[in-house]
Design a protein around this motif. Structure first.
Motif, PDB file in Angstrom:
ATOM      1  N   ILE A 124      15.974  84.936   8.345  1.00  0.00           N
ATOM      2  CA  ILE A 124      14.868  85.824   8.704  1.00  0.00           C
ATOM      3  C   ILE A 124      15.198  86.503  10.019  1.00  0.00           C
ATOM      4  CG2 ILE A 124      12.411  85.997   9.168  1.00  0.00           C
ATOM      5  CD1 ILE A 124      13.100  85.233   6.305  1.00  0.00           C
ATOM      6  N   LEU A 125      15.074  87.822  10.036  1.00  0.00           N
ATOM      7  CA  LEU A 125      15.373  88.597  11.237  1.00  0.00           C
ATOM      8  C   LEU A 125      14.126  89.372  11.640  1.00  0.00           C
ATOM      9  CD1 LEU A 125      17.714  89.405  13.164  1.00  0.00           C
ATOM     10  CD2 LEU A 125      18.081  91.395  11.701  1.00  0.00           C
ATOM     11  N   VAL A 126      13.767  89.306  12.924  1.00  0.00           N
ATOM     12  CA  VAL A 126      12.616  90.047  13.448  1.00  0.00           C
ATOM     13  C   VAL A 126      13.128  91.373  14.004  1.00  0.00           C
ATOM     14  CG1 VAL A 126      10.731  90.048  15.101  1.00  0.00           C
ATOM     15  CG2 VAL A 126      11.411  87.911  13.985  1.00  0.00           C
ATOM     16  N   GLU A 127      12.553  92.471  13.504  1.00  0.00           N
ATOM     17  CA  GLU A 127      12.992  93.813  13.911  1.00  0.00           C
ATOM     18  C   GLU A 127      11.857  94.512  14.642  1.00  0.00           C
ATOM     19  OE1 GLU A 127      13.578  96.731  10.760  1.00  0.00           O
ATOM     20  OE2 GLU A 127      15.563  97.134  11.632  1.00  0.00           O
ATOM     21  N   PRO A 128      12.089  94.956  15.891  1.00  0.00           N
ATOM     22  CA  PRO A 128      11.015  95.652  16.636  1.00  0.00           C
ATOM     23  C   PRO A 128      10.716  97.028  16.047  1.00  0.00           C
ATOM     24  CG  PRO A 128      13.078  95.700  17.864  1.00  0.00           C
ATOM     25  CD  PRO A 128      13.321  94.826  16.682  1.00  0.00           C
ATOM     26  N   MET A 129       9.429  97.434  16.124  1.00  0.00           N
ATOM     27  CA  MET A 129       8.995  98.749  15.647  1.00  0.00           C
ATOM     28  C   MET A 129       8.093  99.371  16.691  1.00  0.00           C
ATOM     29  SD  MET A 129       8.271  97.877  11.618  1.00  0.00           S
ATOM     30  CE  MET A 129       8.050  99.618  11.245  1.00  0.00           C
ATOM     31  N   GLU A 130       7.728 100.669  16.505  1.00  0.00           N
ATOM     32  CA  GLU A 130       6.896 101.351  17.485  1.00  0.00           C
ATOM     33  C   GLU A 130       5.518 100.714  17.592  1.00  0.00           C
ATOM     34  OE1 GLU A 130       6.719 105.446  16.521  1.00  0.00           O
ATOM     35  OE2 GLU A 130       8.852 105.832  16.917  1.00  0.00           O
TER      36      GLU A 130
END
Length: 487
Positions: free
Chosen positions: A436-442
């Motif tokens: 599981i990878l956490v990806e930042p968003m706006e």
């Protein structure tokens, strides 16, 4: 004058009366039994040798014989089960006949290819009269003969006594095994025995199978007396008393060290394990390996897999990977190639070898023509091949060849690894587990499931730029299963 015939045997010609052949004097018709050469000279055998059932096979194990001595055999009948370096296969008969003699019994390991293992006779012949050949080994066996064997053995003349002839025959049956029958030779070689140490009881001093068995059973009568001990002269009577010996030198008594218990267990190598070790060592030392890795978003594949399971179609993530690899090889055909030394061969067929772990080692059954197969068909084929691979029932064409390999350790919790290329293939793809990878968003962040794959390639065939192009195409196929038509 009584009728007579010429009788030829063992290089001599004699004129014998006809009644000596079993027909009455004056009879003008030949008796049919006279022409049965098996009663005089024995039956010429059909030799069965250890077959090479795979390109890498050098020796094998005869697990069991499926026919007994004296059984009739038809062309195509299974004769015995042989364990090769990859699987357990059956040896089939090429001719009709009768199995006359089993030379190498069942449960015998390390039988080299081309070694004589059995004899057959044609139909209608008496299998008990089969002629036993004097050689049973491979053509290269003579190269392994010890150098201390006499270069030549003297031949007994016609007027030599029987004892002299016996000694010559027995000497010929020594280290060189020139006069041993196949069964006796097998017992002697497999038990590392010296034939000269065994008392022969056969005609003309010939060593028999029963002599060897008595020797192995510890029968004192089967062991020859040590000539050195038998002829050693008794020590002469001393003329004068010997000088007194010097006083003994005393040394401190050192207690023996305590015997250490064995801290290891030897597991003998199987034929498959020896072949795997040889090929992996050759690949790693002769093929320039290059490695390229890329992350693949698995969310679309996992959603599609769940939908298919809801409709009763069971497929694995590995099935999606195999299909995506097949599509990528069609799009980037330069990767679907192999190194031959003279040229790089571009292959038209896309056959993917899938690594399967078995109790005896790793084997790679092949899914042929992957781009034309549907996802469910790939899943069923992989399951069926893997099941037979684990019990050693694959046919040679089902694991020999292949144009590209896939090895998946993700289901074992391995996140990343590099694999060794299976020559002459140019590539193998190592599949790690998902994470599981956490990806930042706006507006916050999102999580996604990512899988790391590593392409191990032969840099003589696939350079870094070509490897990158292939991985990008594979990633596109896997992340967009509907668009790539992976179904």
């Amino acid at each position: 004058m009584a009728s007579s015939v010429l009788w030829r045997t063992l290089g001599r010609t004699k004129l014998l009366p006809s009644h000596a052949l079993g027909r009455p004097t004056g009879c003008t018709e030949w008796y049919r039994n006279f022409w049965r050469t098996s009663e005089v000279f024995g039956v010429a055998p059909i030799k069965l040798h250890m077959p090479a059932l795979s390109p890498t096979m050098e020796e094998g194990t005869i697990i069991s014989w499926l026919k007994n001595e004296g059984d009739p055999v038809a062309a195509g009948d299974a004769l015995c089960e042989i364990e090769t370096d990859k699987a357990t296969l059956t040896m089939d008969a090429d001719d009709d006949g009768v199995l006359a003699k089993i030379i190498i019994p069942g449960n015998t390991k390390n039988v080299r290819i081309n070694e004589l293992i059995a004899l057959m006779v044609p139909e209608g012949e008496d299998h008990t009269q089969v002629e036993m050949p004097t050689e049973t080994g491979t053509p290269s066996a003579t190269a392994d003969t010890p150098t201390d064997v006499p270069a030549a053995v003297p031949v007994a003349t016609s007027n030599a006594s029987s004892s002299e002839f016996s000694s010559v025959r027995h000497m010929a049956g020594g280290k060189g095994h020139a006069d041993l029958s196949p069964a006796v030779r097998y017992l002697v070689d497999s038990n590392s025995l010296d034939p000269a140490a065994i008392v022969p009881t056969g005609p003309h001093g010939r060593l028999l199978k029963g002599d060897v068995l008595k020797f192995l059973a510890g029968d004192p009568s089967a062991r020859t007396q040590d000539p050195a001990a038998a002829t050693a002269p008794s020590p002469p009577t001393p003329v004068a008393a010997p000088a007194p010996p010097p006083p003994p030198v005393t040394h401190p008594v050192v207690p023996p060290a305590a015997a250490e218990e064995d801290e290891y267990v030897d597991i003998p190598h199987t034929n498959m394990r020896r072949t795997i070790a040889k090929r992996l060592t050759q690949s790693k030392t002769t093929v320039p390996h290059a490695y390229s890795s890329i992350d693949c978003d698995m969310d679309s594949v996992l959603r599609l897999r769940k939908q298919l399971q809801g409709s009763g179609v069971k497929v694995s993530v590995n099935d999606f990977i195999i299909k995506a690899v097949g599509k990528a090889l069609k799009s980037v055909p330069e990767v679907n190639a192999q190194w031959t030394g003279e040229a790089v061969q571009l292959l038209s067929n896309v056959d993917i070898s899938v690594a399967v772990a078995t109790d005896k080692g790793l084997i790679t059954p092949i899914v042929t023509d992957v781009p034309s197969r549907g996802l469910q068909n790939i899943s069923e084929t992989v399951k069926e091949l893997a099941g037979r691979a684990r019990i050693g029932k694959l046919q040679p064409q089902e694991y020999q060849g292949g144009t590209f390999s896939v090895s998946n350790l993700g289901m074992f919790g391995i996140s990343q690894f590099s694999a060794i290329i299976n020559p002459p293939q140019a590539c193998i793809m190592a599949i790690g587990g998902s994470r599981i990878l956490v990806e930042p968003m706006e507006d916050g962040h999102r999580t996604k499931t990512v899988m790391l794959v590593t392409l191990c390639s032969d840099s003589r065939v696939v350079d870094d730029a070509l490897a990158s192009t292939f991985l990008e195409n594979f990633k596109e196929n896997l992340e967009n299963p509907f668009k790539a038509a992976l179904l």
